[in-house]
Scaffold this active site. Structure first.
Site, short mmCIF file in Angstrom:
data_model
loop_
_atom_site.label_atom_id
_atom_site.label_comp_id
_atom_site.label_asym_id
_atom_site.label_seq_id
_atom_site.Cartn_x
_atom_site.Cartn_y
_atom_site.Cartn_z
N LYS A 1 -118.79 -34.95 12.84
CA LYS A 1 -117.80 -35.24 11.79
C LYS A 1 -118.44 -35.18 10.40
O LYS A 1 -117.81 -34.71 9.44
CB LYS A 1 -117.13 -36.60 12.04
CG LYS A 1 -116.24 -36.64 13.30
CD LYS A 1 -115.12 -35.60 13.24
CE LYS A 1 -114.05 -35.82 14.29
NZ LYS A 1 -113.04 -34.77 14.32
N SER B 1 -100.76 -30.98 20.69
CA SER B 1 -99.93 -31.57 21.76
C SER B 1 -99.82 -33.09 21.64
O SER B 1 -99.12 -33.71 22.45
CB SER B 1 -100.52 -31.20 23.13
OG SER B 1 -101.82 -31.73 23.26
N ASP C 1 -108.34 -23.86 25.97
CA ASP C 1 -109.37 -24.91 25.99
C ASP C 1 -110.43 -24.51 24.98
O ASP C 1 -111.19 -23.56 25.20
CB ASP C 1 -109.97 -25.01 27.40
CG ASP C 1 -111.01 -26.12 27.48
OD1 ASP C 1 -111.48 -26.60 26.42
OD2 ASP C 1 -111.37 -26.50 28.61
N LEU C 2 -110.47 -25.24 23.87
CA LEU C 2 -111.36 -24.86 22.77
C LEU C 2 -112.83 -25.17 23.04
O LEU C 2 -113.68 -24.89 22.20
CB LEU C 2 -110.91 -25.54 21.47
CG LEU C 2 -109.74 -24.82 20.80
CD1 LEU C 2 -108.95 -25.77 19.93
CD2 LEU C 2 -110.26 -23.65 19.97
N ILE D 1 -102.34 -36.72 15.75
CA ILE D 1 -102.37 -36.18 14.38
C ILE D 1 -101.92 -34.72 14.36
O ILE D 1 -101.20 -34.28 13.46
CB ILE D 1 -103.80 -36.35 13.79
CG1 ILE D 1 -104.13 -37.85 13.65
CG2 ILE D 1 -103.93 -35.63 12.46
CD1 ILE D 1 -105.59 -38.15 13.29
N ARG E 1 -104.44 -27.68 25.41
CA ARG E 1 -104.53 -27.30 26.83
C ARG E 1 -103.23 -27.59 27.59
O ARG E 1 -102.88 -26.89 28.51
CB ARG E 1 -105.68 -28.07 27.51
CG ARG E 1 -107.05 -27.67 27.01
CD ARG E 1 -108.09 -28.68 27.43
NE ARG E 1 -107.76 -30.00 26.91
CZ ARG E 1 -108.47 -31.10 27.11
NH1 ARG E 1 -109.57 -31.04 27.84
NH2 ARG E 1 -108.10 -32.25 26.59
N TYR F 1 -120.59 -37.89 17.90
CA TYR F 1 -119.32 -37.90 17.15
C TYR F 1 -119.58 -37.95 15.64
O TYR F 1 -119.04 -37.14 14.87
CB TYR F 1 -118.45 -39.09 17.60
CG TYR F 1 -117.04 -39.04 17.07
CD1 TYR F 1 -116.08 -38.22 17.67
CD2 TYR F 1 -116.66 -39.79 15.96
CE1 TYR F 1 -114.78 -38.16 17.18
CE2 TYR F 1 -115.37 -39.72 15.46
CZ TYR F 1 -114.43 -38.92 16.07
OH TYR F 1 -113.15 -38.85 15.58
N1 LIG Z 1 -107.22 -41.49 16.25
C1 LIG Z 1 -108.20 -41.89 15.44
O1 LIG Z 1 -108.44 -43.10 15.26
C2 LIG Z 1 -109.02 -40.85 14.71
C3 LIG Z 1 -109.81 -41.28 13.62
C4 LIG Z 1 -110.56 -40.34 12.93
C5 LIG Z 1 -110.54 -39.02 13.28
N2 LIG Z 1 -109.77 -38.62 14.34
C6 LIG Z 1 -109.79 -37.19 14.68
O2 LIG Z 1 -108.46 -36.71 14.67
C7 LIG Z 1 -108.36 -35.56 15.50
C8 LIG Z 1 -107.10 -35.66 16.34
O3 LIG Z 1 -107.21 -36.79 17.21
P1 LIG Z 1 -105.96 -37.71 17.60
O4 LIG Z 1 -106.27 -39.07 17.12
O5 LIG Z 1 -104.69 -37.07 17.22
O6 LIG Z 1 -106.17 -37.73 19.21
P2 LIG Z 1 -105.16 -37.35 20.40
O7 LIG Z 1 -103.83 -37.99 20.22
O8 LIG Z 1 -105.94 -37.68 21.65
O9 LIG Z 1 -105.00 -35.77 20.27
C9 LIG Z 1 -106.09 -34.92 20.51
C10 LIG Z 1 -105.60 -33.48 20.56
O10 LIG Z 1 -106.76 -32.63 20.80
C11 LIG Z 1 -106.45 -31.74 21.88
N3 LIG Z 1 -107.67 -31.39 22.61
C12 LIG Z 1 -108.61 -32.22 23.13
N4 LIG Z 1 -109.54 -31.50 23.79
C13 LIG Z 1 -109.18 -30.19 23.68
C14 LIG Z 1 -109.75 -28.97 24.16
N5 LIG Z 1 -110.86 -28.95 24.90
N6 LIG Z 1 -109.13 -27.81 23.84
C15 LIG Z 1 -107.98 -27.81 23.11
N7 LIG Z 1 -107.40 -28.94 22.62
C16 LIG Z 1 -108.00 -30.11 22.91
C17 LIG Z 1 -105.49 -32.55 22.77
O11 LIG Z 1 -104.66 -31.64 23.52
P3 LIG Z 1 -104.78 -31.34 25.08
O12 LIG Z 1 -105.28 -32.58 25.76
O13 LIG Z 1 -103.37 -30.98 25.47
O14 LIG Z 1 -105.72 -30.19 25.17
C18 LIG Z 1 -104.63 -33.24 21.71
O15 LIG Z 1 -103.61 -32.38 21.27
C19 LIG Z 1 -109.66 -35.49 16.30
O16 LIG Z 1 -110.49 -34.50 15.76
C20 LIG Z 1 -110.28 -36.87 16.09
O17 LIG Z 1 -111.69 -36.83 16.18
C21 LIG Z 1 -109.01 -39.51 15.05
#
Ligand SMILES: NC(=O)c1ccc[n+]([C@@H]2O[C@H](COP(=O)([O-])OP(=O)(O)OC[C@H]3O[C@@H](n4cnc5c(N)ncnc54)[C@H](OP(=O)(O)O)[C@@H]3O)[C@@H](O)[C@H]2O)c1
Length: 267
Positions: A157, A11, A60-61, A14, A34, A153
């Site tokens: 990871k 949603s 909700d995972l 990434i 979610r 975290y």
């Molecule tokens: N952004 C960074 O700087 C960064 C760097 C390294 C790694 N990452 C990793 O990249 C991945 C994606 O993050 P992002 O940066 O794209 O963040 P984001 O824009 O906040 O997206 C997070 C996604 O995870 C979903 N999510 C969160 N909690 C959830 C739950 N309980 N059940 C189901 N879905 C859930 C959210 O959807 P809903 O809220 O709609 O459920 C959303 O679609 C993560 O694993 C993060 O640790 C991010």
């Protein structure tokens, strides 16, 4: 029938970029998160632009039965998963002793147990069909020592990265490719959700990547069956430093860098 990619956390950020990438390649897309309104918007947009089928699974995972239920939903729709993107995630701020265990438990379920269970349930079918792609979204922090705050975290990871290495080795020659995608700072909603936007916005621009770029590198790496991909030159340098610096120096640097996190958590 077109191949199906299952993307958790589709949603935003990434995950949304992964959905666009695979839809543009002609894959059908199963979107998990979610927020059903967001998924509906993304689904309508992808269908109209790419003439593919989409499936929405609101889930909700952090619920232990979520992986099984998601796959049951897809199976009832007559679909099997060809590509799995374990991406959903967030950051849990605060120092460990001052957080609630229930929050940490749910965090581990979402960030570690659910991705592992999805892999475990999907791998046999992928191996039998002789085709599968799995991307586990880990992080640059997989390579760095622990600091202050966001205590689990790094461990989840790092675990996801090592797990991907093992799966990559175990599936050699089966037609299944497994990659740990390790991005550094990426433009998304991540730092709004974890309350770190003000702190990370002070970080120099060259440290940041777009979600589209991260996805492009991840998708390319899994096609080449690379066990681990750290995205971009700057992040690669930081990952190498995290491993070659003497432990004491690396830990002191991490501690100093993450001290703000402790102050922001009021610790
Ligand atoms: N952004 C960074 O700087 C960064 C760097 C390294 C790694 N990452 C990793 O990249 C991945 C994606 O993050 P992002 O940066 O794209 O963040 P984001 O824009 O906040 O997206 C997070 C996604 O995870 C979903 N999510 C969160 N909690 C959830 C739950 N309980 N059940 C189901 N879905 C859930 C959210 O959807 P809903 O809220 O709609 O459920 C959303 O679609 C993560 O694993 C993060 O640790 C991010």
């Amino acid at each position: 029938m077109r191949k199906l990619v299952l993307i958790t956390g589709a949603s935003a950020g990434i995950g949304h970029a992964f959905a666009e990438h695979y839809a543009a390649q002609g894959f059908d897309v199963a979107l998990v998160a979610r927020r059903s309104d967001r998924l509906a918007e993304i689904s309508a947009d992808l269908k109209s632009r790419f003439d593919i089928e989409t499936l929405i699974v609101v889930s909700d995972l952090s619920a232990p039965d979520a992986p099984q239920r998601i796959l049951e939903d897809l199976s009832s729709a007559g679909r099997h998963v060809d590509v799995l993107i374990n991406n959903a995630g967030f950051g849990l701020p605060g120092v460990f002793a001052e957080t609630h265990w229930e929050d940490q438990r749910d965090f581990i379920q979402l960030m570690f147990t659910a991705p592992l269970e999805l892999c475990h349930r999907l791998l046999p079918g992928m191996i039998e069909r002789g085709y599968g792609r799995i991307i586990n979204v880990a992080s640059l922090v997989s390579f760095l020592p622990g600091g202050v705050g966001h205590t689990l975290y790094g461990p989840v990871k790092s675990g996801l990265m090592r797990f991907s290495e093992s799966l990559n080795a175990e599936t050699e020659g089966t037609g299944v490719h497994v990659t740990a995608l390790c991005p550094g700072l990426t433009f998304s909603e991540f730092h709004d959700v974890n309350g770190q936007r003000a702190r990370v916005s002070k970080t120099p621009g060259l440290m940041w990547q777009t979600a589209d770029r991260v996805v492009e590198l991840g998708a390319r790496a899994v096609e080449k069956n690379r066990p681990v991909i750290v995205t971009g030159f700057v992040n690669k340098c930081l990952a190498v430093l995290g491993q070659v610096l003497p432990g004491g120096i690396a830990r002191s640097l991490m501690k100093a860098q993450s001290a703000d996190s402790k102050r922001e958590a009021g610790a």
